[in-house]
Design a protein around this motif. Structure first.
Motif, PDB file in Angstrom:
ATOM      1  N   ILE A  12      45.747  39.337  30.816  1.00  0.00           N
ATOM      2  CA  ILE A  12      46.534  38.751  31.913  1.00  0.00           C
ATOM      3  C   ILE A  12      46.202  39.454  33.232  1.00  0.00           C
ATOM      4  O   ILE A  12      46.041  38.821  34.277  1.00  0.00           O
ATOM      5  CB  ILE A  12      48.045  38.828  31.603  1.00  0.00           C
ATOM      6  N   ARG A  15      42.659  38.260  34.225  1.00  0.00           N
ATOM      7  CA  ARG A  15      42.670  36.922  34.824  1.00  0.00           C
ATOM      8  C   ARG A  15      43.181  36.977  36.266  1.00  0.00           C
ATOM      9  O   ARG A  15      42.607  36.373  37.172  1.00  0.00           O
ATOM     10  CB  ARG A  15      43.542  35.990  33.982  1.00  0.00           C
ATOM     11  N   PHE A 142      51.889  40.840  39.643  1.00  0.00           N
ATOM     12  CA  PHE A 142      51.942  39.499  40.240  1.00  0.00           C
ATOM     13  C   PHE A 142      52.521  39.541  41.652  1.00  0.00           C
ATOM     14  O   PHE A 142      52.167  38.709  42.493  1.00  0.00           O
ATOM     15  CB  PHE A 142      52.746  38.533  39.346  1.00  0.00           C
ATOM     16  N   PHE A 143      53.408  40.489  41.915  1.00  0.00           N
ATOM     17  CA  PHE A 143      53.936  40.650  43.272  1.00  0.00           C
ATOM     18  C   PHE A 143      52.794  40.871  44.262  1.00  0.00           C
ATOM     19  O   PHE A 143      52.748  40.246  45.325  1.00  0.00           O
ATOM     20  CB  PHE A 143      54.905  41.852  43.308  1.00  0.00           C
ATOM     21  N   THR A 146      50.372  37.794  44.553  1.00  0.00           N
ATOM     22  CA  THR A 146      51.044  36.734  45.312  1.00  0.00           C
ATOM     23  C   THR A 146      51.153  37.098  46.784  1.00  0.00           C
ATOM     24  O   THR A 146      50.953  36.244  47.664  1.00  0.00           O
ATOM     25  CB  THR A 146      52.453  36.462  44.741  1.00  0.00           C
ATOM     26  N   TYR A 164      45.520  30.490  42.991  1.00  0.00           N
ATOM     27  CA  TYR A 164      46.241  31.653  42.451  1.00  0.00           C
ATOM     28  C   TYR A 164      46.274  31.601  40.925  1.00  0.00           C
ATOM     29  O   TYR A 164      46.015  32.601  40.256  1.00  0.00           O
ATOM     30  CB  TYR A 164      47.653  31.671  43.042  1.00  0.00           C
ATOM     31  N   LEU A 165      46.611  30.439  40.374  1.00  0.00           N
ATOM     32  CA  LEU A 165      46.764  30.351  38.913  1.00  0.00           C
ATOM     33  C   LEU A 165      45.425  30.338  38.192  1.00  0.00           C
ATOM     34  O   LEU A 165      45.318  30.846  37.065  1.00  0.00           O
ATOM     35  CB  LEU A 165      47.537  29.085  38.533  1.00  0.00           C
ATOM     36  N   PHE A 168      42.169  25.810  34.104  1.00  0.00           N
ATOM     37  CA  PHE A 168      42.612  25.716  32.706  1.00  0.00           C
ATOM     38  C   PHE A 168      41.705  24.779  31.933  1.00  0.00           C
ATOM     39  O   PHE A 168      41.139  23.877  32.492  1.00  0.00           O
ATOM     40  CB  PHE A 168      44.064  25.221  32.647  1.00  0.00           C
TER      41      PHE A 168
ATOM     42  N   LEU B 134      51.664  32.796  29.354  1.00  0.00           N
ATOM     43  CA  LEU B 134      51.020  33.946  29.994  1.00  0.00           C
ATOM     44  C   LEU B 134      50.109  33.572  31.160  1.00  0.00           C
ATOM     45  O   LEU B 134      49.956  34.341  32.101  1.00  0.00           O
ATOM     46  CB  LEU B 134      50.236  34.744  28.948  1.00  0.00           C
ATOM     47  N   GLN B 135      49.497  32.387  31.084  1.00  0.00           N
ATOM     48  CA  GLN B 135      48.557  32.007  32.145  1.00  0.00           C
ATOM     49  C   GLN B 135      49.190  31.070  33.168  1.00  0.00           C
ATOM     50  O   GLN B 135      48.668  30.939  34.271  1.00  0.00           O
ATOM     51  CB  GLN B 135      47.312  31.337  31.550  1.00  0.00           C
ATOM     52  N   PHE B 136      50.269  30.421  32.806  1.00  0.00           N
ATOM     53  CA  PHE B 136      50.872  29.467  33.745  1.00  0.00           C
ATOM     54  C   PHE B 136      52.320  29.806  34.087  1.00  0.00           C
ATOM     55  O   PHE B 136      52.646  30.071  35.240  1.00  0.00           O
ATOM     56  CB  PHE B 136      50.780  28.027  33.180  1.00  0.00           C
ATOM     57  N   PRO B 139      53.091  33.658  35.569  1.00  0.00           N
ATOM     58  CA  PRO B 139      52.509  33.864  36.907  1.00  0.00           C
ATOM     59  C   PRO B 139      53.119  32.918  37.948  1.00  0.00           C
ATOM     60  O   PRO B 139      53.345  33.316  39.094  1.00  0.00           O
ATOM     61  CB  PRO B 139      51.015  33.567  36.708  1.00  0.00           C
ATOM     62  N   ASN B 140      53.386  31.677  37.560  1.00  0.00           N
ATOM     63  CA  ASN B 140      53.967  30.708  38.485  1.00  0.00           C
ATOM     64  C   ASN B 140      55.393  31.111  38.863  1.00  0.00           C
ATOM     65  O   ASN B 140      55.789  31.047  40.041  1.00  0.00           O
ATOM     66  CB  ASN B 140      53.962  29.323  37.831  1.00  0.00           C
ATOM     67  N   PHE B 142      56.710  34.208  38.835  1.00  0.00           N
ATOM     68  CA  PHE B 142      56.681  35.384  39.716  1.00  0.00           C
ATOM     69  C   PHE B 142      56.143  35.034  41.103  1.00  0.00           C
ATOM     70  O   PHE B 142      56.528  35.660  42.094  1.00  0.00           O
ATOM     71  CB  PHE B 142      55.861  36.521  39.092  1.00  0.00           C
ATOM     72  N   PHE B 143      55.260  34.046  41.173  1.00  0.00           N
ATOM     73  CA  PHE B 143      54.764  33.585  42.478  1.00  0.00           C
ATOM     74  C   PHE B 143      55.935  33.160  43.361  1.00  0.00           C
ATOM     75  O   PHE B 143      56.022  33.548  44.535  1.00  0.00           O
ATOM     76  CB  PHE B 143      53.800  32.413  42.277  1.00  0.00           C
ATOM     77  N   HIS B 144      56.832  32.360  42.821  1.00  0.00           N
ATOM     78  CA  HIS B 144      57.911  31.819  43.662  1.00  0.00           C
ATOM     79  C   HIS B 144      58.984  32.868  43.967  1.00  0.00           C
ATOM     80  O   HIS B 144      59.542  32.867  45.065  1.00  0.00           O
ATOM     81  CB  HIS B 144      58.490  30.555  43.020  1.00  0.00           C
ATOM     82  N   THR B 146      58.360  36.100  44.266  1.00  0.00           N
ATOM     83  CA  THR B 146      57.716  36.973  45.248  1.00  0.00           C
ATOM     84  C   THR B 146      57.642  36.298  46.612  1.00  0.00           C
ATOM     85  O   THR B 146      57.872  36.940  47.646  1.00  0.00           O
ATOM     86  CB  THR B 146      56.303  37.352  44.782  1.00  0.00           C
TER      87      THR B 146
END
Lengths: 168, 168
Positions: A12, A15, A142-143, A146, A164-165, A168, B134-136, B139-140, B142-144, B146
């Motif tokens: 993770i 990636r 991730f902070f 982002t 960012y992501l 897939f 774990l990949q979507f 991270p998604n 924590f993106f929002h 943050t």
């Protein structure tokens, strides 16, 4: 298939570091296309007392490097925060990737109860490796990825959520 | 102790939603202390074509709600994006927490290989539940959270990393 502690951690980080490198490429291309000095973006920040883009990349490097080392019971290598250019930030990401890839998964798998102790703002924090990963290392990583994205986006770089992501 | 798929997913969303609520409290207190209309912060954004604070909270709600539902093989409830005030955003977080807490861990534990299919930007994406988390989803999410933090910080709210990470 049982969950693997390695699989929910190091890949993770790897990636996310790959996406951070991609975001920097987009930032550099934007600077070049717009005739902006790329250093302006490296030094851009969202608030006067927040890290600029360079500090966000250094912090994402540290979060993944220290995160991986602590899960594996290792001492992480020291990477001085001296980067001032896009090329140097990309090299920082590359050596972080190299370090993460050098850590044997056998040092992590099955060690979700390993004690992890760290100092933060003068306090000693005690975790199991699992709690450290999920409550500290991953959210912190991730902070910074982002916030690097947010700095670039705020600076006018044309990036979107999939930058960012990842793919897939 | 073996890793539990529930433990690496729903409690992480719940913790993040709690911190997001705390960050909103700090934003409201800042607005009140500074004589700023709190709505100004709710509508603040980092770029003209990025979601404002309200949209970041709605997206964090959706990321955790859809994330949990997909891991459990359920259909998530629909929460219309109508919030325009701090109180309404806090209520959105609270009902998201209620939904996450209503999902039985037995629907998630052991189902890391459950197929998850989603549409994103017109493409159908196929994941296992583990890879989706774990990949979507994480991270998604924590993106929002943050980016909500970054919007508040950029707007002058006195918050620090521990307001995002939480107490240990």
């Amino acid at each position: 298939m049982a969950l693997s502690f390695y699989d929910i951690s190091v890949p993770i980080f790897l990636r996310g570091l790959g996406q951070l490198s991609h975001l920097l490429d987009k930032g550099l291309a934007h600077a070049q296309a717009s005739g902006i000095d790329p250093t302006t973006l490296v030094n851009a920040r969202l608030a006067p007392d927040m890290y600029p883009l360079a500090g966000q990349v250094q912090s994402a490097s540290d979060a993944s490097k220290l995160g991986t080392a602590r899960l594996a019971g290792l001492t992480a290598p020291s990477f001085p925060d001296t980067e001032t250019t896009y090329a140097e930030l990309q090299a920082r990401i590359a050596k972080t990737v190299d370090y993460l890839q050098s850590v044997d998964r056998a040092l992590i798998d099955g060690f979700e109860d390993r004690p992890v102790t760290m100092k933060a703002r003068g306090n000693e924090l005690n975790f199991t490796a699992q709690r450290y990963l999920l409550q500290f290392a991953l959210p912190n990583f991730f902070f910074h990825v982002t916030t690097a994205y947010d700095i670039l986006r705020h600076s006018g770089v044309a990036i979107g959520k999939m930058d960012y992501l990842g793919r897939f």
